[in-house]
Design an enzyme around this catalytic site. Structure first.
Site, PDB file in Angstrom:
ATOM      1  N   TRP A 198      74.992   7.700  56.389  1.00  0.00           N
ATOM      2  CA  TRP A 198      75.389   7.036  54.934  1.00  0.00           C
ATOM      3  C   TRP A 198      74.192   7.729  54.121  1.00  0.00           C
ATOM      4  O   TRP A 198      74.485   8.122  52.976  1.00  0.00           O
ATOM      5  CB  TRP A 198      75.184   5.830  54.995  1.00  0.00           C
ATOM      6  CG  TRP A 198      75.765   5.182  53.478  1.00  0.00           C
ATOM      7  CD1 TRP A 198      76.784   5.269  52.790  1.00  0.00           C
ATOM      8  CD2 TRP A 198      74.635   4.305  52.470  1.00  0.00           C
ATOM      9  NE1 TRP A 198      76.771   4.706  51.794  1.00  0.00           N
ATOM     10  CE2 TRP A 198      75.322   4.143  51.454  1.00  0.00           C
ATOM     11  CE3 TRP A 198      73.406   4.128  52.886  1.00  0.00           C
ATOM     12  CZ2 TRP A 198      74.962   3.341  50.399  1.00  0.00           C
ATOM     13  CZ3 TRP A 198      72.825   3.329  51.865  1.00  0.00           C
ATOM     14  CH2 TRP A 198      73.762   3.110  50.659  1.00  0.00           C
ATOM     15  N   GLN A 247      71.353  14.255  49.190  1.00  0.00           N
ATOM     16  CA  GLN A 247      69.966  14.435  48.771  1.00  0.00           C
ATOM     17  C   GLN A 247      68.945  15.163  49.601  1.00  0.00           C
ATOM     18  O   GLN A 247      67.888  15.417  49.656  1.00  0.00           O
ATOM     19  CB  GLN A 247      69.174  12.896  48.428  1.00  0.00           C
ATOM     20  CG  GLN A 247      69.245  12.051  49.700  1.00  0.00           C
ATOM     21  CD  GLN A 247      70.536  11.131  49.735  1.00  0.00           C
ATOM     22  OE1 GLN A 247      71.597  11.466  49.072  1.00  0.00           O
ATOM     23  NE2 GLN A 247      70.358  10.096  50.388  1.00  0.00           N
ATOM     24  N   ASP A 280      77.096   7.650  62.962  1.00  0.00           N
ATOM     25  CA  ASP A 280      78.029   7.122  61.915  1.00  0.00           C
ATOM     26  C   ASP A 280      78.332   7.973  60.568  1.00  0.00           C
ATOM     27  O   ASP A 280      77.171   7.976  60.065  1.00  0.00           O
ATOM     28  CB  ASP A 280      77.949   5.619  61.709  1.00  0.00           C
ATOM     29  CG  ASP A 280      78.838   5.206  60.754  1.00  0.00           C
ATOM     30  OD1 ASP A 280      79.809   4.662  61.276  1.00  0.00           O
ATOM     31  OD2 ASP A 280      78.518   5.027  59.515  1.00  0.00           O
ATOM     32  N   TYR A 326      80.012  11.357  52.141  1.00  0.00           N
ATOM     33  CA  TYR A 326      78.451  11.674  51.964  1.00  0.00           C
ATOM     34  C   TYR A 326      78.276  13.031  52.766  1.00  0.00           C
ATOM     35  O   TYR A 326      77.453  12.843  53.659  1.00  0.00           O
ATOM     36  CB  TYR A 326      77.683  10.640  52.438  1.00  0.00           C
ATOM     37  CG  TYR A 326      77.636   9.318  51.487  1.00  0.00           C
ATOM     38  CD1 TYR A 326      76.843   9.293  50.509  1.00  0.00           C
ATOM     39  CD2 TYR A 326      78.349   8.322  51.907  1.00  0.00           C
ATOM     40  CE1 TYR A 326      76.664   8.198  49.654  1.00  0.00           C
ATOM     41  CE2 TYR A 326      78.290   7.276  50.915  1.00  0.00           C
ATOM     42  CZ  TYR A 326      77.462   7.209  49.823  1.00  0.00           C
ATOM     43  OH  TYR A 326      77.441   6.051  49.072  1.00  0.00           O
TER      44      TYR A 326
END
Length: 399
Positions: free
Chosen positions: A98, A104, A126, A131
């Site tokens: 995530w 970023q 995960d 994202y």
């Protein structure tokens, strides 16, 4: 609604083995994609066996009452636990992309993080489609044969129409198939559903999850941020109609959010075998000693879209929590670790927790978090009591 997908090592191995659980991949002669193909199809089945035969092969062996069965990976020190009371083995520390694979950080950094994770025995990943989750599978042809990848489909995105949200049969099946196509996978091991839409009937959810398993699109299913009552309802519904029940719950416990993981999840684990995969053990990086009463420039709270986190840190409750973290520093120093490592190890000690998902932005940060494994063995009952006394928020049974 959120649908998450977890993929185990069988998605990443060569598909020539005969012990695969899903049916053959569509195509002439039931061909399959090997490690060098850039994608992975369904593993070969056993002579045209149908969906019912595949479900019958999914193991759910009985597990003795008590702690999760645990083993240590040779050469890495990583510990592996059963996912709930299923037969699926996952690393007790996983990688939650995530943050790791968000916009970023660069693709190169993401691959560095994955390399470190693989080398240290992490086999649960995960990912989520909103994202840049595709980065998480770029190393899926790695020579290590024990990778577990997961991905999340965030259907309740604010930009989507009301008719495109919810846990309807349509959204579960189409969302899962779309994610498999995007990730170039034939099937996944676990699909999680987030219960954020009360308009979706429970029976429809359980039937849809059973369908995707019967079709070989997933091997197990679990819940994400469901209440204990909702999980019990799904389990009862599955038993009543001879459907497949959930095996685990995704939850968000940390030092300042304890009741569910300490009071509700252990009871579910013992009663119906539902384990838990937890995330955000550092409370979105709030549990760290680096803030020291201020918000540094190089902090997630300064990233665009994270204003809510900055506000939370600067709120009255946030300041009180930072004071509690400062109080924990002597215990961390006594154990020779950071407050972050102590917090992760604290999450790992909870009964019924199969894996804790880490969110990192660099390989160095991942290395630091993996050090929590050494801290876990030092968390004696006495030290846990000291932590409880400093935090002052220990959960107590309402009975």
């Amino acid at each position: 609604m959120q649908v998450s997908i977890a993929c185990t090592e069988q998605n990443l191995r060569s598909r020539s083995s005969e012990d695969r659980l899903c049916g053959p991949r569509p195509g002439p002669g039931g061909g399959n994609g090997g490690p060098g193909s850039g994608g992975h199809g369904n593993p070969p089945g056993s002579g045209g066996s149908g969906p019912k035969a595949r479900v019958a092969l999914i193991p759910r062996p009985p597990v003795p009452a008590g702690a999760l069965r645990e083993s240590t990976g040779r050469g890495t020190g990583m510990k592996y636990r059963n996912l709930g009371k299923s037969g699926l083995r996952v690393s007790c520390l996983g990688l939650g992309t995530w943050v790791t694979f968000g916009s970023q950080i660069s693709d190169e950094t993401a691959e560095d993080v994955l390399t470190v994770a693989y080398e240290h025995g992490v086999n649960l990943f995960d990912t989520t489609e909103i994202y840049a989750a595709g980065n998480a599978l770029r190393l899926q042809a790695s020579p290590r044969p024990c990778h577990c990848h997961s991905t999340s489909l965030h259907v309740p995105c604010p930009c989507r129409a009301e008719t495109e949200r919810g846990l309807s049969r349509k959204h579960i099946i189409e969302g899962l198939r779309g994610s498999l196509e995007r990730l170039q996978l034939g099937y996944v091991d676990i699909v999680f559903a987030s219960r954020s839409d009360p308009n979706s009937p429970m029976e429809e959810i359980v039937r849809a999850m059973t369908y995707v398993i019967n079709q070989g699109l997933a091997l197990y299913w679990g819940t994400s941020r469901w209440s204990a009552m909702e999980i019990m309802e799904a389990y009862s519904m599955a038993r009543q109609f001879n459907l497949i029940p959930p095996v685990c719950e995704q939850a968000e416990p940390h030092l300042f959010q304890r009741e569910k993981v300490e009071m509700q999840l252990p009871e579910l684990y013992h009663k119906i075998g539902v384990g838990s995969v937890t995330w955000s053990p550092l409370a979105y990086s709030l549990i760290t000693s680096k803030y020291d009463g201020r918000v540094p420039d190089a902090c997630r709270a300064t990233i665009k879209g994270y204003q809510w986190l900055k506000d939370k840190m600067q709120s009255e409750d946030g300041k009180k929590q930072q004071a509690r973290i400062t109080d924990l520093l002597p215990i961390a120093h006594q154990l020779g670790c950071t407050v972050g490592q102590l917090a992760i190890a604290w999450c790992l000690r909870s009964e019924g927790v199969s894996s804790v998902l880490l969110g990192v932005s660099s390989a160095e940060q991942l290395m630091e978090h993996l050090g929590a494994l050494q801290v876990l063995s030092q968390l004696t009952p006495q030290i846990v009591m000291e932590i409880d006394a400093l935090l002052g928020n220990k959960s107590h049974s309402k009975k």
